[in-house]
Design a protein around this motif. Structure first.
Motif, PDB file in Angstrom:
ATOM      1  N   LYS A 300      -4.686  -4.095   0.470  1.00  0.00           N
ATOM      2  CA  LYS A 300      -5.418  -3.722  -0.742  1.00  0.00           C
ATOM      3  C   LYS A 300      -5.172  -2.268  -1.113  1.00  0.00           C
ATOM      4  CE  LYS A 300      -9.160  -7.079  -0.100  1.00  0.00           C
ATOM      5  NZ  LYS A 300     -10.610  -7.232   0.208  1.00  0.00           N
ATOM      6  N   ARG A 301      -5.123  -1.403  -0.115  1.00  0.00           N
ATOM      7  CA  ARG A 301      -4.898   0.016  -0.399  1.00  0.00           C
ATOM      8  C   ARG A 301      -3.488   0.259  -0.935  1.00  0.00           C
ATOM      9  NH1 ARG A 301      -8.431   3.831   1.669  1.00  0.00           N
ATOM     10  NH2 ARG A 301     -10.243   2.955   2.731  1.00  0.00           N
ATOM     11  N   ILE A 302      -2.503  -0.417  -0.375  1.00  0.00           N
ATOM     12  CA  ILE A 302      -1.135  -0.272  -0.881  1.00  0.00           C
ATOM     13  C   ILE A 302      -1.019  -0.837  -2.284  1.00  0.00           C
ATOM     14  CG2 ILE A 302       1.269  -0.930  -0.495  1.00  0.00           C
ATOM     15  CD1 ILE A 302       0.657  -0.993   2.493  1.00  0.00           C
ATOM     16  N   SER A 303      -1.663  -1.981  -2.520  1.00  0.00           N
ATOM     17  CA  SER A 303      -1.598  -2.608  -3.834  1.00  0.00           C
ATOM     18  C   SER A 303      -2.215  -1.723  -4.905  1.00  0.00           C
ATOM     19  CB  SER A 303      -2.311  -3.960  -3.783  1.00  0.00           C
ATOM     20  OG  SER A 303      -2.298  -4.582  -5.035  1.00  0.00           O
ATOM     21  N   ALA A 304      -3.242  -0.954  -4.545  1.00  0.00           N
ATOM     22  CA  ALA A 304      -3.931  -0.116  -5.534  1.00  0.00           C
ATOM     23  C   ALA A 304      -3.051   1.014  -6.052  1.00  0.00           C
ATOM     24  CB  ALA A 304      -5.211   0.452  -4.926  1.00  0.00           C
ATOM     25  N   ILE A 305      -2.077   1.458  -5.253  1.00  0.00           N
ATOM     26  CA  ILE A 305      -1.208   2.575  -5.662  1.00  0.00           C
ATOM     27  C   ILE A 305       0.258   2.146  -5.618  1.00  0.00           C
ATOM     28  CG2 ILE A 305      -2.817   4.391  -4.992  1.00  0.00           C
ATOM     29  CD1 ILE A 305      -1.357   4.634  -2.348  1.00  0.00           C
ATOM     30  N   LEU A 306       0.508   0.884  -5.928  1.00  0.00           N
ATOM     31  CA  LEU A 306       1.862   0.348  -5.792  1.00  0.00           C
ATOM     32  C   LEU A 306       2.848   0.991  -6.762  1.00  0.00           C
ATOM     33  CD1 LEU A 306       3.401  -1.763  -4.125  1.00  0.00           C
ATOM     34  CD2 LEU A 306       2.992  -3.403  -5.955  1.00  0.00           C
ATOM     35  N   GLU A 307       2.361   1.582  -7.851  1.00  0.00           N
ATOM     36  CA  GLU A 307       3.304   2.199  -8.796  1.00  0.00           C
ATOM     37  C   GLU A 307       4.053   3.368  -8.174  1.00  0.00           C
ATOM     38  OE1 GLU A 307      -0.823   3.880  -9.902  1.00  0.00           O
ATOM     39  OE2 GLU A 307       0.047   1.980  -9.236  1.00  0.00           O
ATOM     40  N   HIS A 308       3.556   3.905  -7.059  1.00  0.00           N
ATOM     41  CA  HIS A 308       4.226   5.009  -6.371  1.00  0.00           C
ATOM     42  C   HIS A 308       5.128   4.536  -5.237  1.00  0.00           C
ATOM     43  CE1 HIS A 308       1.606   7.655  -8.623  1.00  0.00           C
ATOM     44  NE2 HIS A 308       0.537   7.052  -8.133  1.00  0.00           N
ATOM     45  N   VAL A 309       5.255   3.235  -5.076  1.00  0.00           N
ATOM     46  CA  VAL A 309       6.021   2.713  -3.954  1.00  0.00           C
ATOM     47  C   VAL A 309       7.522   2.863  -4.210  1.00  0.00           C
ATOM     48  CG1 VAL A 309       6.338   0.326  -4.736  1.00  0.00           C
ATOM     49  CG2 VAL A 309       6.039   0.805  -2.299  1.00  0.00           C
ATOM     50  N   THR A 310       8.260   2.993  -3.139  1.00  0.00           N
ATOM     51  CA  THR A 310       9.721   3.015  -3.205  1.00  0.00           C
ATOM     52  C   THR A 310      10.269   1.792  -2.467  1.00  0.00           C
ATOM     53  OG1 THR A 310       9.954   4.323  -1.178  1.00  0.00           O
ATOM     54  CG2 THR A 310       9.717   5.538  -3.259  1.00  0.00           C
ATOM     55  N   VAL A 311      11.563   1.582  -2.634  1.00  0.00           N
ATOM     56  CA  VAL A 311      12.189   0.452  -1.942  1.00  0.00           C
ATOM     57  C   VAL A 311      12.094   0.632  -0.432  1.00  0.00           C
ATOM     58  CG1 VAL A 311      14.344  -0.816  -1.633  1.00  0.00           C
ATOM     59  CG2 VAL A 311      13.735   0.043  -3.880  1.00  0.00           C
ATOM     60  N   ASP A 312      12.273   1.852   0.047  1.00  0.00           N
ATOM     61  CA  ASP A 312      12.188   2.110   1.491  1.00  0.00           C
ATOM     62  C   ASP A 312      10.791   1.800   2.023  1.00  0.00           C
ATOM     63  OD1 ASP A 312      14.811   2.894   1.539  1.00  0.00           O
ATOM     64  OD2 ASP A 312      14.366   5.020   1.266  1.00  0.00           O
TER      65      ASP A 312
END
Length: 579
Positions: A300-312
């Motif tokens: 849930k925490r990762i999903s909330a800020i997923l726009e900052h995620v990278t492929v790595d």
């Protein structure tokens, strides 16, 4: 190796004790046993300071008690040696490392001011109040020493006093650093047990510490305590300590409990932690087979800020520490699905139609997901259903063009050459050929790995654009173009079917013509000469169809009529009457 060092330390302690005990003129009359160490001492010196030892001697059934067992004393032989020195009036140093143990030992031996003035309990309390608990580092060291003194250290309120001082000093240091680097205090907190660390974090929260300050302490603690899982991404540490077969090993169980305890300390603010740190924690949770609640919280925490995620970052969650095989991609699917649902909710709340308009964050995530699919497409254990299951999570409106998705599909088809035509069509079903750029369509039209239907789409799309006079940078209406394309494709199929039927008819007529020629040769050449001309294709065809006359031998049979004897006169009109 540890046992000889311990025995040597005990022998040194006995030697030092003998130096100040045997200097007395009176011989010793009691032996105090503390674990494996024995101390030859005088009863009257001990009784003068310790009410506990006095009670043991008075309540003993032996007339002359010569042995006392004090193996339960906090701190063990080393601390008892110092308490015995205090009873004998020998000077020793009280430090932040031993003051908590001395205070607990004084309580255990009842060496309080009620029994004797200026006793050991009062001396240690003065040191705690005036020295140890006046600084961050001093209170932290005392708190660390209390880990082996429970529950007595907690009953004496030493633990809580240390926690209050450490949390207060930490909040001050976070806002007004006194040394460099500014986060030096987070490094020192990592020496604590997770129980004491959690109490400090909770106290800091209650004091109003900002989420970013608490997060920095948690990140440092996790990296220090789980260094081989959170910091070392190569997996070398895992190969040395934990293998996949050691599911129930003590190391894994201890790390699993530690990780789950760390997750419970995370502040409620979702954006307090960097996404790469959360991804590392999630991979550790998957590897350690942590509870579902622990993994759900991280997802849930990762999903909330997923726009900052990278492929790595997504690859960190997807692969084992050696990078040789994939984890279950269910966590990645849940993360992307949660983000899409959040964006849909925001779009509906703002009064828009999410199907038509996608946010910038959604478009960024779509591009990252397509690149991520291209990275994992080469692994042979990745099935089509898992590949498509991730690809279809991204709404079609979030992709302006499908070039990145086409690249991922092409990589997947290249890495899985044994797929049949149906399976390749299934893999390509998540892509819209009408949303490929010109270069991608040119590549697709020459790509032998793609199904024929996709190649036809790529070729035919340019023809439609030329026909409509549209430029390449102006995308025609997708629905209209798709309907036109489907209609044209169906027309091509109908033409192919008609061409096939016509070919079959020609073959059938040719066979019938050969059969007629054979029958004519059997009847003789006289009839042929009497005709005076060679039968044509249409005459043969008419004779053939005549044989198929459904009215033969009936009232409407015209097969026996001669062409020259047909009466073409207008028939007489008859009048019908009733007579």
């Amino acid at each position: 190796m540890a046992a000889p060092i311990k025995n040597n330390r005990l022998s040194l302690a006995m030697e030092r004790t003998g130096q100040w005990v045997f200097s007395q003129d009176i011989p010793t009359d009691v032996i105090v046993e503390v674990g494996e160490a024995n101390f030859s001492l005088h009863k009257f010196m001990l009784v003068a300071k310790s009410n506990y030892i006095r009670k043991i001697i008075l309540e003993s059934k032996e007339a002359d008690l010569t042995r006392i067992d004090l193996s339960e004393i906090p701190g063990g032989p080393e601390i008892f040696e110092k308490t015995a020195k205090f009873c004998y009036g020998v000077n020793f140093e009280i430090t932040v490392h031993n003051v908590a143990a001395l205070r607990c030992a004084a309580e255990y031996l009842q060496m309080t001011d009620k029994y004797c003035e200026n006793n050991l309990a009062g001396r240690t309390e003065d040191f705690l109040r005036q020295v140890a608990l006046t600084s961050f580092s001093g209170a932290l060291v005392v708190l660390k020493s209390c880990e082996d003194l429970l529950p007595l250290a907690q009953q004496l309120n030493i633990v809580q006093r240390c926690i209050d001082v450490v949390s207060s000093k930490a909040c001050i240091e976070a806002n007004f650093p006194s040394r460099s680097p500014p986060n030096w205090w987070t490094e020192e907190l990592s020496i604590l047990d997770i129980t004491f660390f959690g109490k400090i974090i909770s106290t800091m929260k209650s004091r109003g510490a900002k989420s970013l300050i608490v997060a920095s302490a948690i990140i440092t603690y996790a990296e220090k305590s789980l260094w081989d899982l959170v910091r070392d991404h190569s997996g070398n540490g895992i190969k040395k300590n934990i293998t996949d077969d050691d599911d129930d090993s003590d190391v894994r169980i201890r790390q699993r409990d530690l990780l789950e305890s760390i997750i419970t300390l995370l502040p409620s603010e979702k954006a307090a932690f960097p996404i790469n740190f959360l991804c590392c924690l999630l991979r550790a949770a998957i590897f350690l087979r942590a509870s579902s609640g622990c993994k759900n919280e991280l997802e849930k925490r990762i999903s909330a800020i997923l726009e900052h995620v990278t492929v790595d970052d997504l690859l960190v969650v997807s692969f084992t520490y050696d990078g040789e095989k994939l984890f279950d991609l269910e966590s990645v699917r849940k993360i992307i699905s949660g983000f899409v649902e959040k964006e849909k909710s925001v779009g509906v709340f703002n009064g828009g139609d999410f199907r038509e308009v996608s946010s910038t964050a959604m478009q960024r995530v779509a591009k990252t997901v397509d690149a991520y699919l291209g990275e994992i497409a080469t692994y042979p254990d990745l099935t089509i259903s898992k590949f498509n299951g991730i690809a279809i999570l991204v709404p079609k409106g979030a992709r302006k063009v499908d070039d990145d998705l086409y690249r991922a599909i092409d990589i997947y088809l290249k890495a899985h050459p044994d797929l049949d035509e149906i399976e390749r069509e299934k893999a390509c079903s998540v892509m819209d050929p009408l949303k490929l750029s010109y270069d991608a369509r040119v590549h697709a039209s020459q790509n032998k790995r793609l199904p024929v239907q996709i190649v036809l789409h790529a070729l035919y799309y340019d023809q439609l654009k030329i026909r409509s006079g549209a430029e390449d940078n102006t995308m025609p209406n997708a629905i209209t173009t798709r309907n036109q394309l489907q209609a044209d494709v169906s027309l091509v199929r109908e033409n192919e079917e008609l061409r096939t039927e016509l070919l079959k008819m020609k073959m059938y007529i040719s066979d019938m013509q050969k059969s007629n020629n054979t029958n004519n040769n059997n009847q003789g050449t006289s009839t042929t000469k009497g005709m005076g001309k060679k039968p044509t294709f249409f005459s043969s065809m008419s004779k053939t169809l005549g044989k198929l006359n459904p009215f033969k031998h009936g009232s409407k049979d015209t097969s026996n009529l001669d062409d020259g004897a047909v009466d073409l006169t207008k028939p007489r009109r008859r009048r019908f009457s009733i007579s």
